[in-house]
Design an enzyme around this catalytic site. Structure first.
Site, short mmCIF file in Angstrom:
data_model
loop_
_atom_site.label_atom_id
_atom_site.label_comp_id
_atom_site.label_asym_id
_atom_site.label_seq_id
_atom_site.Cartn_x
_atom_site.Cartn_y
_atom_site.Cartn_z
CG ASP A 19 -2.21 0.68 1.01
OD1 ASP A 19 -2.18 1.91 0.80
OD2 ASP A 19 -3.25 0.00 1.02
NE ARG A 33 -11.08 6.08 1.44
CZ ARG A 33 -9.79 5.84 1.35
NH1 ARG A 33 -9.10 6.37 0.35
NH2 ARG A 33 -9.17 5.10 2.23
NE ARG A 92 -7.66 12.17 7.29
CZ ARG A 92 -7.63 11.72 6.05
NH1 ARG A 92 -7.38 12.55 5.05
NH2 ARG A 92 -7.80 10.46 5.78
CE LYS A 115 -3.37 1.45 4.33
NZ LYS A 115 -3.85 2.59 3.53
CG HIS A 129 -1.07 8.89 4.83
ND1 HIS A 129 -1.42 9.82 3.88
CD2 HIS A 129 -1.67 7.73 4.46
CE1 HIS A 129 -2.21 9.23 2.97
NE2 HIS A 129 -2.37 7.97 3.30
CG HIS A 150 -2.31 8.55 -1.44
ND1 HIS A 150 -3.55 8.01 -1.65
CD2 HIS A 150 -1.93 8.16 -0.20
CE1 HIS A 150 -3.92 7.32 -0.58
NE2 HIS A 150 -2.95 7.40 0.31
CG HIS A 177 -11.54 10.54 2.79
ND1 HIS A 177 -12.00 9.33 3.25
CD2 HIS A 177 -10.19 10.47 2.83
CE1 HIS A 177 -10.97 8.57 3.60
NE2 HIS A 177 -9.86 9.23 3.34
CB SER A 182 -6.86 2.69 -0.01
OG SER A 182 -5.53 2.81 0.40
NE ARG A 238 -9.19 7.42 7.00
CZ ARG A 238 -8.44 6.87 7.97
NH1 ARG A 238 -8.94 6.74 9.18
NH2 ARG A 238 -7.21 6.45 7.72
CG ASP A 242 -1.20 4.64 2.56
OD1 ASP A 242 -1.09 5.53 1.71
OD2 ASP A 242 -2.12 4.59 3.38
CG ASP A 263 -6.33 12.65 1.77
OD1 ASP A 263 -5.51 11.71 1.89
OD2 ASP A 263 -7.52 12.56 2.12
CG ASP A 267 -3.11 1.01 -2.59
OD1 ASP A 267 -1.89 1.19 -2.42
OD2 ASP A 267 -3.96 1.31 -1.72
CG HIS A 268 -2.39 4.82 -3.42
ND1 HIS A 268 -1.51 5.27 -2.46
CD2 HIS A 268 -3.36 4.15 -2.75
CE1 HIS A 268 -1.96 4.91 -1.27
NE2 HIS A 268 -3.06 4.20 -1.41
#
Ligand SMILES: O=C(O)[C@H](O)COP(=O)(O)O
Ligand SMILES: [Mn+2]
Ligand SMILES: [Mn+2]
Length: 550
Positions: A24, A281, A199, A356, A428, A496, A135, A76, A284, A424, A166, A465-466
């Protein structure tokens, strides 16, 4: 839909396991000192890269994964939706754009439902205050607020979750100013920000990693209770961040409530109010949706359960039908690989740690929380720690590896699906050293898994995935040079990236001569699904994107 898989013309079906391993947040990016994937010693994945007939990259962002534009980074949800379904489907961000462009946003059942609160009650909007597009998106929120005002909403309260994950840390101040301006422009409406928090502290927990986060959100948004009280959101965010030379990140701001001059919260949620979760999204938003929607609820003590007209921007869980009412129908993801495997009697093992876990199950299966066939599917969740992951960048990678090895050795599963969260989740945090550690460790774990896979004669596909850990610094748009803060330190990139991701195939059980196609320059994550089905020994169903295997 005909779910019968046909045998592959060249690759024979195998009763040995096929390992699908997702790293990830592991992108293929510019090899400089801010690329943790590049800096970390990664002998295993480097060796896979050497065999050019079995290694390539694919797109993991933008329109290739159903996002509105190629400026959108992958994430993701869209990544695992594409990996699991083999289809490029218009995703939430795009569907909301379309609903706003066409006006359908304001014509559906969800809108009619909340509009019953417009004249006499308050309409609450809760979600991530950001233009990250992962999101939520602030421009969409502004358009919906305007739409509500134009259609008669008299009292609006917005409950904000600050991002910094993000989008660059510190951007919360700008987003608050933009939202305040938008609210002020709603003529004839009493519109205010009412509560908020970071968040990663408030409301936006996922996969039940930490319900206390949701409880803090409930208390701030609904009950008007929080340890910090301010008269406006700009002051809240500025004060809670503290010393800008060493701030508390937007992600981690504690909960706060906005109060009037009598110290009374300006926007508690009351009977008859409407509540809109404005994130598109799913992951969450599931827990907070349950708190608003479920009469029976035991995850925490809500103290008060107002009777609201509650909607999500989308329906977040297709199996649970949660929430029951929503503004925009979610992406319709049918005929996923998971359903095909189950309908062809193929046993599956999927595993990750909590953070995940839903990625390799729920997102993989097209945002469904259940099983296709419980007898054939085994899903194992390794509990994640609840700490900032740069403090323990090993996360649960070793435990996941052990679980994966056990599944490979058991002889019980034809597909073994693993997601490593580290590149991932550590990426972050913006902590470069920790991200390098994470990538090194994940490479070691992959080596360990592949040894076991080879010992049982299996086949594998490794991908991501990214991007994320592949770029840990904000850069000058034109020169690409690292941006520095006032003290000359590089400005961390917590989000990301737009980088493509690697795809490698192999394993002792893979017949010689099986190669990856090197054409398909625009191939994306959805082309990987077919390759996984080929590795199991079957042809790709016709509604899926073409396989990457020759
Ligand atoms: O929710 C998050 O943690 C980030 O916004 C996106 O990360 P993910 O898409 O890798 O989960
Ligand atoms: Mn991811
Ligand atoms: Mn991420």
């Amino acid at each position: 839909m005909d779910f019968q898989l046909k045998p592959h013309s060249v690759i024979p079906p195998t009763d040995k396991p096929v390992l699908v391993c997702i790293l990830d947040g592991w992108g293929e990016n510019l090899g400089d000192q801010y690329n943790a994937v590049h800096v970390a010693p990664t002998p295993c994945t480097d060796a896979l890269k050497e065999d050019k007939s079995r290694w390539r990259t694919v797109k993991a962002h933008g329109t290739a994964v159903g996002l509105p534009s190629d400026a959108d980074m992958g994430n993701s949800e869209v990544g695992h939706n594409a990996l699991g379904s083999g289809q490029v489907i218009d995703q939430g961000a795009r569907l909301v754009d379309i609903a706003l462009e066409t006006g359908q946003m304001f014509e559906g059942d969800g809108w009619t439902y909340i509009s019953e609160s417009f004249a006499e009650n308050t309409v609450h909007f809760i979600g991530l205050l950001s233009d990250g597009g992962v999101h939520s998106r602030l421009d969409q929120v502004q358009a919906i607020l305007k739409g509500a005002a134009e259609r008669g909403a008299k009292r609006i309260r917005v409950h904000i979750l600050t991002d910094g994950r993000d989008v660059p840390d510190g951007s919360s101040k700008r987003f608050v100013a933009e939202l305040e301006a938008g609210l002020a422009a709603l003529s004839g409406v009493d519109a205010k920000i009412a509560s908020g928090g970071g968040r990663m502290k408030v409301t936006m927990d996922r996969y039940e990693a930490d319900w206390a986060m949701v409880q803090r959100g409930w208390e701030a948004h609904v009950l008007g209770e929080a340890p910090h009280r301010f008269q406006d959101a700009a002051t809240a965010v500025r004060t809670l961040r503290g010393d800008e030379a060493k701030p508390i990140s937007d992600q981690w701001l504690p909960p706060f409530v906005i109060v009037d001059s009598d110290d009374k919260p300006v926007g508690t949620v009351e009977d008859g109010d409407a509540v809109v979760l404005f994130n598109f999204r799913a992951d969450r938003m599931v827990e907070i949706s349950k708190a608003f929607e479920y009469e029976e609820f035991s995850a925490f003590d809500r103290k008060r359960f107002p009777k609201t007209r509650f909607v999500g921007m989308m329906q977040y869980d297709g199996d649970l039908k949660l929430p029951a009412r929503f503004l925009v129908p979610p992406p319709a993801i049918h005929g996923t690989s998971g359903e095909y495997l189950a309908k062809n009697g193929i046993t599956t093992f999927a595993c990750s740690e909590t953070q995940k876990f839903g990625h390799v199950t729920f997102f993989w299966n097209g945002n469904r929380s259940g099983f296709f066939d419980e007898k054939l599917e085994t899903y194992v969740e390794i509990p994640s720690d609840n700490i900032p992951f740069n403090e323990k960048p090993e996360m649960k990678a070793r435990e996941i590896t052990e679980a994966g090895k056990e599944a490979l050795l058991s002889g019980k599963y034809r597909m073994v699906r693993i997601n490593y969260a580290n590149p991932d989740m550590v990426g972050h945090t913006g902590d470069l050293d920790a991200a390098v550690f994470a990538c090194k460790l994940v490479d070691e774990c992959v080596a360990d898994l592949l040894d076991t896979l080879n010992s049982v004669g299996g086949r594998f596909l490794l991908t991501a995935d990214h991007g994320n850990a592949d770029d840990m610094v904000q850069r000058h748009k034109k020169t690409n040079e690292a941006l520095l803060d006032d003290a000359g330190r590089p400005l961390a990139l917590t989000s990301h990236t737009l980088a493509p991701v690697p795809v490698a195939i192999g394993g002792a059980g893979l017949p010689d001569g099986v190669r990856l196609r090197q054409d398909l320059p625009n191939a994306g994550l959805a082309n990987i699904t077919g390759a996984c089905i080929n590795l199991l020994g079957y042809e790709v169903p016709s509604h899926m994107e073409p396989s990457l295997i020759e």
